[in-house]
Motif scaffolding. Structure first.
Motif, PDB file in Angstrom:
ATOM      1  N   ARG A 122       0.939  31.309 -37.113  1.00 48.34           N
ATOM      2  CA  ARG A 122       1.721  30.526 -37.607  1.00 48.34           C
ATOM      3  C   ARG A 122       2.811  31.163 -37.808  1.00 48.34           C
ATOM      4  NH1 ARG A 122       0.550  26.350 -34.540  1.00 48.34           N
ATOM      5  NH2 ARG A 122       3.354  25.095 -35.470  1.00 48.34           N
ATOM      6  N   ILE A 123       4.157  30.747 -38.110  1.00 48.65           N
ATOM      7  CA  ILE A 123       5.058  31.887 -39.111  1.00 48.65           C
ATOM      8  C   ILE A 123       5.817  30.021 -39.727  1.00 48.65           C
ATOM      9  CG2 ILE A 123       5.883  32.968 -37.857  1.00 48.65           C
ATOM     10  CD1 ILE A 123       8.495  32.380 -36.654  1.00 48.65           C
ATOM     11  N   PRO A 124       6.678  30.213 -41.279  1.00 45.64           N
ATOM     12  CA  PRO A 124       7.387  29.126 -41.307  1.00 45.64           C
ATOM     13  C   PRO A 124       8.368  29.100 -40.594  1.00 45.64           C
ATOM     14  CG  PRO A 124       6.809  30.052 -42.926  1.00 45.64           C
ATOM     15  CD  PRO A 124       6.477  30.705 -42.206  1.00 45.64           C
ATOM     16  N   ALA A 125       9.648  27.480 -39.983  1.00 42.72           N
ATOM     17  CA  ALA A 125      10.236  27.482 -39.178  1.00 42.72           C
ATOM     18  C   ALA A 125      11.269  26.403 -40.140  1.00 42.72           C
ATOM     19  CB  ALA A 125      10.565  27.832 -38.481  1.00 42.72           C
ATOM     20  N   VAL A 126      12.722  26.386 -40.037  1.00 45.14           N
ATOM     21  CA  VAL A 126      13.421  25.543 -40.450  1.00 45.14           C
ATOM     22  C   VAL A 126      13.963  24.876 -38.746  1.00 45.14           C
ATOM     23  CG1 VAL A 126      15.238  26.979 -41.310  1.00 45.14           C
ATOM     24  CG2 VAL A 126      15.188  24.326 -42.392  1.00 45.14           C
ATOM     25  N   VAL A 127      14.470  23.380 -38.989  1.00 51.74           N
ATOM     26  CA  VAL A 127      15.162  22.727 -37.657  1.00 51.74           C
ATOM     27  C   VAL A 127      16.463  22.471 -38.609  1.00 51.74           C
ATOM     28  CG1 VAL A 127      15.445  21.511 -36.100  1.00 51.74           C
ATOM     29  CG2 VAL A 127      13.353  22.554 -36.834  1.00 51.74           C
ATOM     30  N   TYR A 128      17.294  22.729 -37.912  1.00 54.90           N
ATOM     31  CA  TYR A 128      18.760  21.807 -37.890  1.00 54.90           C
ATOM     32  C   TYR A 128      19.900  21.662 -37.449  1.00 54.90           C
ATOM     33  CZ  TYR A 128      20.100  27.255 -39.094  1.00 54.90           C
ATOM     34  OH  TYR A 128      20.707  28.300 -38.486  1.00 54.90           O
ATOM     35  N   GLY A 129      21.100  21.723 -38.040  1.00 52.83           N
ATOM     36  CA  GLY A 129      22.606  21.325 -37.180  1.00 52.83           C
ATOM     37  C   GLY A 129      22.465  19.482 -36.306  1.00 52.83           C
ATOM     38  N   ASN A 130      23.723  19.773 -36.094  1.00 57.43           N
ATOM     39  CA  ASN A 130      24.115  19.138 -35.410  1.00 57.43           C
ATOM     40  C   ASN A 130      23.740  17.290 -36.016  1.00 57.43           C
ATOM     41  OD1 ASN A 130      25.211  17.280 -32.922  1.00 57.43           O
ATOM     42  ND2 ASN A 130      22.991  16.865 -31.916  1.00 57.43           N
ATOM     43  N   LYS A 131      24.677  17.885 -37.037  1.00 60.49           N
ATOM     44  CA  LYS A 131      25.103  16.646 -38.221  1.00 60.49           C
ATOM     45  C   LYS A 131      23.277  15.405 -38.221  1.00 60.49           C
ATOM     46  CE  LYS A 131      29.028  15.469 -36.969  1.00 60.49           C
ATOM     47  NZ  LYS A 131      30.321  14.738 -36.103  1.00 60.49           N
ATOM     48  N   LYS A 132      21.724  16.682 -38.270  1.00 58.10           N
ATOM     49  CA  LYS A 132      20.691  16.220 -38.617  1.00 58.10           C
ATOM     50  C   LYS A 132      20.048  16.640 -39.955  1.00 58.10           C
ATOM     51  CE  LYS A 132      19.851  14.038 -34.040  1.00 58.10           C
ATOM     52  NZ  LYS A 132      18.642  13.955 -32.092  1.00 58.10           N
ATOM     53  N   GLY A 133      19.685  16.030 -40.258  1.00 59.79           N
ATOM     54  CA  GLY A 133      18.879  16.737 -42.141  1.00 59.79           C
ATOM     55  C   GLY A 133      18.111  18.057 -41.461  1.00 59.79           C
ATOM     56  N   ASN A 134      17.642  19.074 -42.175  1.00 58.99           N
ATOM     57  CA  ASN A 134      16.731  20.043 -41.893  1.00 58.99           C
ATOM     58  C   ASN A 134      15.329  19.458 -42.368  1.00 58.99           C
ATOM     59  OD1 ASN A 134      19.431  21.670 -42.403  1.00 58.99           O
ATOM     60  ND2 ASN A 134      18.360  22.414 -44.232  1.00 58.99           N
ATOM     61  N   LYS A 135      14.748  19.570 -41.313  1.00 59.65           N
ATOM     62  CA  LYS A 135      13.215  19.865 -41.132  1.00 59.65           C
ATOM     63  C   LYS A 135      12.279  21.172 -41.241  1.00 59.65           C
ATOM     64  CE  LYS A 135      13.379  15.551 -38.380  1.00 59.65           C
ATOM     65  NZ  LYS A 135      12.815  15.702 -36.368  1.00 59.65           N
ATOM     66  N   THR A 136      11.841  21.547 -42.306  1.00 59.58           N
ATOM     67  CA  THR A 136      10.630  21.991 -42.466  1.00 59.58           C
ATOM     68  C   THR A 136       9.234  22.347 -41.549  1.00 59.58           C
ATOM     69  OG1 THR A 136       9.144  21.214 -44.323  1.00 59.58           O
ATOM     70  CG2 THR A 136      11.577  22.983 -44.613  1.00 59.58           C
ATOM     71  N   ILE A 137       9.119  23.215 -40.452  1.00 58.25           N
ATOM     72  CA  ILE A 137       8.295  23.166 -39.929  1.00 58.25           C
ATOM     73  C   ILE A 137       7.457  24.071 -39.767  1.00 58.25           C
ATOM     74  CG2 ILE A 137       9.200  21.645 -37.699  1.00 58.25           C
ATOM     75  CD1 ILE A 137      10.276  23.762 -36.654  1.00 58.25           C
ATOM     76  N   SER A 138       6.611  25.024 -38.281  1.00 56.82           N
ATOM     77  CA  SER A 138       5.860  25.636 -38.622  1.00 56.82           C
ATOM     78  C   SER A 138       5.181  25.317 -37.190  1.00 56.82           C
ATOM     79  CB  SER A 138       4.546  25.915 -38.956  1.00 56.82           C
ATOM     80  OG  SER A 138       3.441  25.055 -39.088  1.00 56.82           O
ATOM     81  N   VAL A 139       5.856  26.759 -36.006  1.00 53.59           N
ATOM     82  CA  VAL A 139       5.559  27.617 -35.062  1.00 53.59           C
ATOM     83  C   VAL A 139       3.937  28.324 -34.759  1.00 53.59           C
ATOM     84  CG1 VAL A 139       7.348  26.489 -34.213  1.00 53.59           C
ATOM     85  CG2 VAL A 139       7.518  29.372 -34.564  1.00 53.59           C
ATOM     86  N   ASP A 140       3.417  28.233 -33.461  1.00 52.08           N
ATOM     87  CA  ASP A 140       2.379  29.874 -33.154  1.00 52.08           C
ATOM     88  C   ASP A 140       4.081  30.524 -32.857  1.00 52.08           C
ATOM     89  OD1 ASP A 140       1.244  31.453 -31.135  1.00 52.08           O
ATOM     90  OD2 ASP A 140      -0.322  29.855 -31.808  1.00 52.08           O
ATOM     91  N   SER A 141       3.236  31.990 -33.822  1.00 57.91           N
ATOM     92  CA  SER A 141       4.515  33.167 -33.483  1.00 57.91           C
ATOM     93  C   SER A 141       4.185  33.513 -32.345  1.00 57.91           C
ATOM     94  CB  SER A 141       4.127  34.073 -34.892  1.00 57.91           C
ATOM     95  OG  SER A 141       2.335  34.429 -34.995  1.00 57.91           O
ATOM     96  N   ILE A 142       2.731  33.407 -31.737  1.00 56.15           N
ATOM     97  CA  ILE A 142       2.426  34.518 -30.236  1.00 56.15           C
ATOM     98  C   ILE A 142       3.532  33.544 -29.136  1.00 56.15           C
ATOM     99  CG2 ILE A 142       1.065  34.937 -28.672  1.00 56.15           C
ATOM    100  CD1 ILE A 142      -0.692  35.787 -30.764  1.00 56.15           C
ATOM    101  N   GLU A 143       3.323  32.451 -29.543  1.00 57.63           N
ATOM    102  CA  GLU A 143       4.268  31.132 -28.430  1.00 57.63           C
ATOM    103  C   GLU A 143       5.519  31.456 -28.867  1.00 57.63           C
ATOM    104  OE1 GLU A 143       2.789  29.644 -25.763  1.00 57.63           O
ATOM    105  OE2 GLU A 143       1.439  30.476 -26.324  1.00 57.63           O
TER     106      GLU A 143
END
Length: 208
Positions: free
Chosen positions: A26-47
């Motif tokens: 898996r890889i670390p990732a971040v979700v942000y934008g559209n006036k919403k707070g950042n979220k730290t996540i992980s996703v399957d790199s192959i997917e």
């Protein structure tokens, strides 16, 4: 229709945990934008790589973060150059009713008529800057070049109307052109190398 991708919350941001995440595929990732707070996540790199390969880099992804879905686009990613591995990703939360500016790849289709006659196809522009709602962003913009003869060009202004997106490029920008072959052969100005004629050459023999 958005493609689905599962994600896990990532709350422990220590290097050891991040390393473990990558070792698990898996890889670390971040979700942000559209006036919403950042979220730290992980996703399957192959997917993730499969999603981008199949749907394109501008695909709308329905990111399922442990039961909570959010529409995102892959905004950026990082590659480890030595191993050529995906190591981090940024996802941008999109508003499906709001237009956004993106870069869309140009795909030239067919073989130019001028190329068959020896002309050289040139493509100065490989991406178009467009503005559209997320659901209307094309995966690529396909342009048929089969009718291009030597000396012909396709400009941004030549693209068909009636699309669901606005092209932001200058209308006078050249997308593709067929130039004449370089038939100017190097003229070899070989001068005939002849020994100069010596006039009134004196004999080297002296009469005694």
């Amino acid at each position: 229709m958005a493609v689905k991708l599962k994600a896990n919350k990532r709350e422990d941001l220590h290097k050891g945990t991040t390393r473990s995440i990558r070792e698990a595929g898996r890889i670390p990732a971040v979700v942000y934008g559209n006036k919403k707070g950042n979220k730290t996540i992980s996703v399957d790199s192959i997917e993730l790589l499969k999603t981008v390969r199949d749907e394109g880099k501008n695909a709308i992804i329905s990111l399922d973060v442990e039961g909570e879905s959010v529409d995102v686009m892959l905004h950026d990613y990082q590659i480890e150059p030595l191993r050529d591995e995906l190591v981090h990703a940024d996802f941008y939360i999109v508003n499906m009713s709001q237009e956004m500016d993106v870069q869309v790849a140009i795909h030239l289709e067919g073989e130019a008529a001028g190329s068959k006659e020896g002309g050289v196809l040139q493509q100065p522009l490989y991406e178009l800057s467009v503005r559209a709602k997320p659901a209307d962003i094309p995966e690529q913009i396909t342009i048929d070049i089969s009718a291009l003869n030597i000396g012909d060009s396709i400009m941004v202004s030549d693209l068909k109307e009636g699309r669901n997106y606005e092209i932001l490029e200058d209308e006078n920008t050249t997308i593709a052109t067929v130039t004449a072959p370089d038939t100017a052969e190097e003229e070899t100005t070989e001068e005939e190398e002849t020994e100069p004629e010596i006039i009134n050459e004196r004999s080297t023999e002296e009469e005694e």
